[in-house]
Design a protein around this motif. Structure first.
Motif, PDB file in Angstrom:
ATOM      1  N   VAL A  74       0.825  -1.195   0.031  1.00 51.60           N
ATOM      2  CA  VAL A  74      -0.045  -0.103   0.105  1.00 51.60           C
ATOM      3  C   VAL A  74       0.961   1.233   0.113  1.00 51.60           C
ATOM      4  CG1 VAL A  74      -1.808   1.170   1.155  1.00 51.60           C
ATOM      5  CG2 VAL A  74      -1.889  -1.176   1.175  1.00 51.60           C
ATOM      6  N   LEU A  75       0.556   2.057  -0.936  1.00 54.54           N
ATOM      7  CA  LEU A  75       1.543   3.303  -1.142  1.00 54.54           C
ATOM      8  C   LEU A  75       1.234   4.462  -0.129  1.00 54.54           C
ATOM      9  CD1 LEU A  75       4.156   4.371  -2.943  1.00 54.54           C
ATOM     10  CD2 LEU A  75       2.083   5.526  -4.399  1.00 54.54           C
ATOM     11  N   SER A  76       2.041   4.864   0.719  1.00 51.05           N
ATOM     12  CA  SER A  76       1.625   5.796   1.713  1.00 51.05           C
ATOM     13  C   SER A  76       2.276   7.179   1.528  1.00 51.05           C
ATOM     14  CB  SER A  76       2.105   5.203   2.993  1.00 51.05           C
ATOM     15  OG  SER A  76       2.091   6.225   4.345  1.00 51.05           O
ATOM     16  N   LEU A 140      -7.611   3.172   9.159  1.00 52.30           N
ATOM     17  CA  LEU A 140      -7.156   3.491   8.030  1.00 52.30           C
ATOM     18  C   LEU A 140      -6.855   1.948   7.533  1.00 52.30           C
ATOM     19  CD1 LEU A 140      -5.533   6.793   7.888  1.00 52.30           C
ATOM     20  CD2 LEU A 140      -7.753   6.182   7.428  1.00 52.30           C
ATOM     21  N   MET A 141      -6.255   1.142   8.281  1.00 48.00           N
ATOM     22  CA  MET A 141      -5.651  -0.215   7.783  1.00 48.00           C
ATOM     23  C   MET A 141      -6.762  -1.142   7.180  1.00 48.00           C
ATOM     24  SD  MET A 141      -2.479   0.458   7.842  1.00 48.00           S
ATOM     25  CE  MET A 141      -2.887   1.997   7.450  1.00 48.00           C
ATOM     26  N   ARG A 142      -8.042  -0.741   7.347  1.00 50.21           N
ATOM     27  CA  ARG A 142      -9.074  -1.509   6.805  1.00 50.21           C
ATOM     28  C   ARG A 142      -9.320  -1.425   5.340  1.00 50.21           C
ATOM     29  NH1 ARG A 142      -9.960  -1.209  12.076  1.00 50.21           N
ATOM     30  NH2 ARG A 142     -10.904  -2.990  13.368  1.00 50.21           N
ATOM     31  N   SER A 147      -7.514   3.677  -2.095  1.00 42.20           N
ATOM     32  CA  SER A 147      -8.368   4.311  -0.885  1.00 42.20           C
ATOM     33  C   SER A 147      -7.415   4.693   0.266  1.00 42.20           C
ATOM     34  CB  SER A 147      -9.878   3.490  -0.620  1.00 42.20           C
ATOM     35  OG  SER A 147     -10.683   3.600  -1.532  1.00 42.20           O
ATOM     36  N   ALA A 148      -6.725   3.506   0.641  1.00 44.35           N
ATOM     37  CA  ALA A 148      -5.753   3.753   1.696  1.00 44.35           C
ATOM     38  C   ALA A 148      -4.583   4.650   1.365  1.00 44.35           C
ATOM     39  CB  ALA A 148      -5.151   2.307   1.821  1.00 44.35           C
ATOM     40  N   ILE A 150      -5.035   7.247  -0.434  1.00 45.65           N
ATOM     41  CA  ILE A 150      -5.410   8.766  -0.277  1.00 45.65           C
ATOM     42  C   ILE A 150      -5.680   9.305   1.227  1.00 45.65           C
ATOM     43  CG2 ILE A 150      -7.919  10.196  -0.497  1.00 45.65           C
ATOM     44  CD1 ILE A 150      -7.644   8.668  -3.381  1.00 45.65           C
ATOM     45  N   ALA A 151      -5.960   8.295   1.925  1.00 49.19           N
ATOM     46  CA  ALA A 151      -6.235   8.252   3.334  1.00 49.19           C
ATOM     47  C   ALA A 151      -4.723   8.746   4.115  1.00 49.19           C
ATOM     48  CB  ALA A 151      -6.802   7.051   4.084  1.00 49.19           C
ATOM     49  N   THR A 152      -3.934   7.984   3.590  1.00 44.40           N
ATOM     50  CA  THR A 152      -2.584   8.460   4.188  1.00 44.40           C
ATOM     51  C   THR A 152      -2.149   9.772   3.940  1.00 44.40           C
ATOM     52  OG1 THR A 152      -1.409   7.530   2.208  1.00 44.40           O
ATOM     53  CG2 THR A 152      -1.827   5.943   4.354  1.00 44.40           C
ATOM     54  N   PHE A 153      -2.452  10.383   2.485  1.00 41.66           N
ATOM     55  CA  PHE A 153      -2.343  11.651   2.364  1.00 41.66           C
ATOM     56  C   PHE A 153      -3.172  12.798   3.289  1.00 41.66           C
ATOM     57  CE2 PHE A 153      -2.885  15.398  -0.443  1.00 41.66           C
ATOM     58  CZ  PHE A 153      -1.700  15.839  -0.824  1.00 41.66           C
ATOM     59  N   ALA A 154      -4.307  12.206   3.654  1.00 43.42           N
ATOM     60  CA  ALA A 154      -5.073  13.131   4.507  1.00 43.42           C
ATOM     61  C   ALA A 154      -4.331  13.191   5.662  1.00 43.42           C
ATOM     62  CB  ALA A 154      -6.289  12.361   4.691  1.00 43.42           C
ATOM     63  N   ILE A 155      -3.485  12.286   6.210  1.00 49.39           N
ATOM     64  CA  ILE A 155      -2.465  12.441   7.422  1.00 49.39           C
ATOM     65  C   ILE A 155      -1.789  13.445   7.292  1.00 49.39           C
ATOM     66  CG2 ILE A 155      -1.098  11.188   9.050  1.00 49.39           C
ATOM     67  CD1 ILE A 155      -2.474   8.522   8.344  1.00 49.39           C
TER      68      ILE A 155
END
Length: 372
Positions: A74-76, A140-142, A147-148, A150-155
């Motif tokens: 998963v790209l973070s 987020l790990m779900r 999607s994951a 984009i969620a890490t970019f939100a962090i």
């Protein structure tokens, strides 16, 4: 079919190293490479030493990113946020009280008077980043795939906004100055080795193995009883801790912390190092960081230029960024698995001849056809 003389040696593919000696090969080789690199850099001019020191700090950040991205697939984009958290926490704990009185007059008393030792401040910064990673990673790990990511970019965005506007605690958009400058070449090299050891132990652990299984096939891993969310969260927390340490090192190397430092430029630089080296192996992460650091220094020297007589020869400004972008594009097009090819470095082993009697008839036929 004519028989192959028993005395004819037949080349055999190099056998894979077995046992702990083979499994430890990547760790030992990478540690030796880092020690040699630091030793050689010590003989270089001060400017080059500082560049390589910053390169080793970036290496810690790349290894921290690899722990999650390389093992989970998963790209973070959020690891630079953990760097910022680690840097600010360490700054608040280690800055002299007089400096905090000038830059952060509204700090609570227990923080305003705190002057922790360097190592304790670094560990506290890494622990704070890991705690935030645990809280943010639990939901987020779900997620999977884009999607994951984009969620890490939100962090990253949330951390940037909070740290940039929490004026009483971080100084907002202003720089925090007066941090103890204790990070030199060997300090950065020591933490780089620690990061490599932690990453290696994680990938060799049961949790790391199961996480890589889910990376290859989520459905099959789930059917075998692999708790993907749990193992992703473990990797995310360890990744956040190492990233927090790299932020601490950067702050105490520069002697100042500013929220702008920990945003998109640093995010894409670290991602480029990981992609160019190869995101599926620890060897690739270390290789990418070293190659980009050395290439960047060479291009910087080219931009400075040399004087020949009355003429100064110099590369145009911005060449480094252009070459880095081009190199990343070429890697993606022609070697998607990176320089390391997704493999770990190992011990060299000579080819050993094998008796023709041990070959299958088909293999013996092919070998016979190649004989003069």
């Amino acid at each position: 079919m004519a028989a192959i003389p028993s005395s004819t040696p037949v080349p055999e593919a190099r056998p894979a190293a077995r046992g702990w000696a083979g499994r430890l090969a990547p760790l030992v080789i990478l540690v030796v490479v880092l020690l040699v690199l630091a030793g050689v850099a010590e003989l270089a001019p001060t400017v080059v030493q500082r560049r390589l020191t910053q390169g080793l700090i970036n290496l810690v950040a790349v290894v921290g990113l690899y722990i999650f991205v390389g093992n989970s697939g998963v790209l973070s984009f959020g690891n630079v946020a953990f760097m910022a958290i680690g840097a600010y926490v360490s700054a608040l704990l280690t800055m002299p009280a007089a400096a905090k009185g000038v830059f952060l007059p509204d700090l609570p008393a227990f923080l305003g008077q705190a002057e922790w030792p360097a190592t304790a401040g670094a560990l506290a910064g890494g622990a704070a980043a890991a705690l935030v990673g645990a809280v943010a990673g639990f939901p987020l790990m779900r997620l999977s795939g884009i999607s994951a990511s984009i969620a890490t970019f939100a962090i990253l965005v949330v951390a940037y906004v909070v740290l940039g506007n929490w004026t009483s605690m971080t100084g907002g958009q202003n720089s925090l100055m007066g941090l103890p400058i204790y990070v030199g070449l060997w300090t950065a090299a020591a933490w780089a080795i620690v990061a490599v050891v932690i990453a290696f132990l994680h990938q060799e652990s049961r949790s790391g193995l199961l996480l890589r299984a889910s990376r290859e096939d989520e459905a099959a891993a789930a059917a075998c009883g692999v708790h993907m969310v749990r193992h992703r969260l473990i990797a995310f927390i360890i990744s956040a801790f190492i990233s927090g340490i790299s932020g601490v090192l950067l702050g105490h190397f520069l002697g100042t912390v500013r929220v702008e430092t920990f945003y998109l430029d640093l995010t894409f630089l670290i991602l480029a190092m990981l992609v160019i080296g190869g995101m599926r192996s620890l060897t690739g992460a270390v290789t990418g960081a070293i190659v980009i650091t050395l290439l960047t220094e060479l291009l910087r020297q080219a931009e400075v230029g040399v004087t020949v007589g009355t003429t100064k020869l110099a590369a145009p400004g911005g060449l480094g960024d252009a070459v880095l972008a081009l190199l990343m594009l070429l890697i993606i097009l022609f070697r998607p698995k990176g320089i390391a090819g997704g493999r770990e470095i190992g011990w060299p082993s000579p080819r050993r001849p094998v008796s023709p009697q041990k070959l299958s008839p088909q293999t013996a036929t092919r070998i016979e056809e190649t004989q003069p």
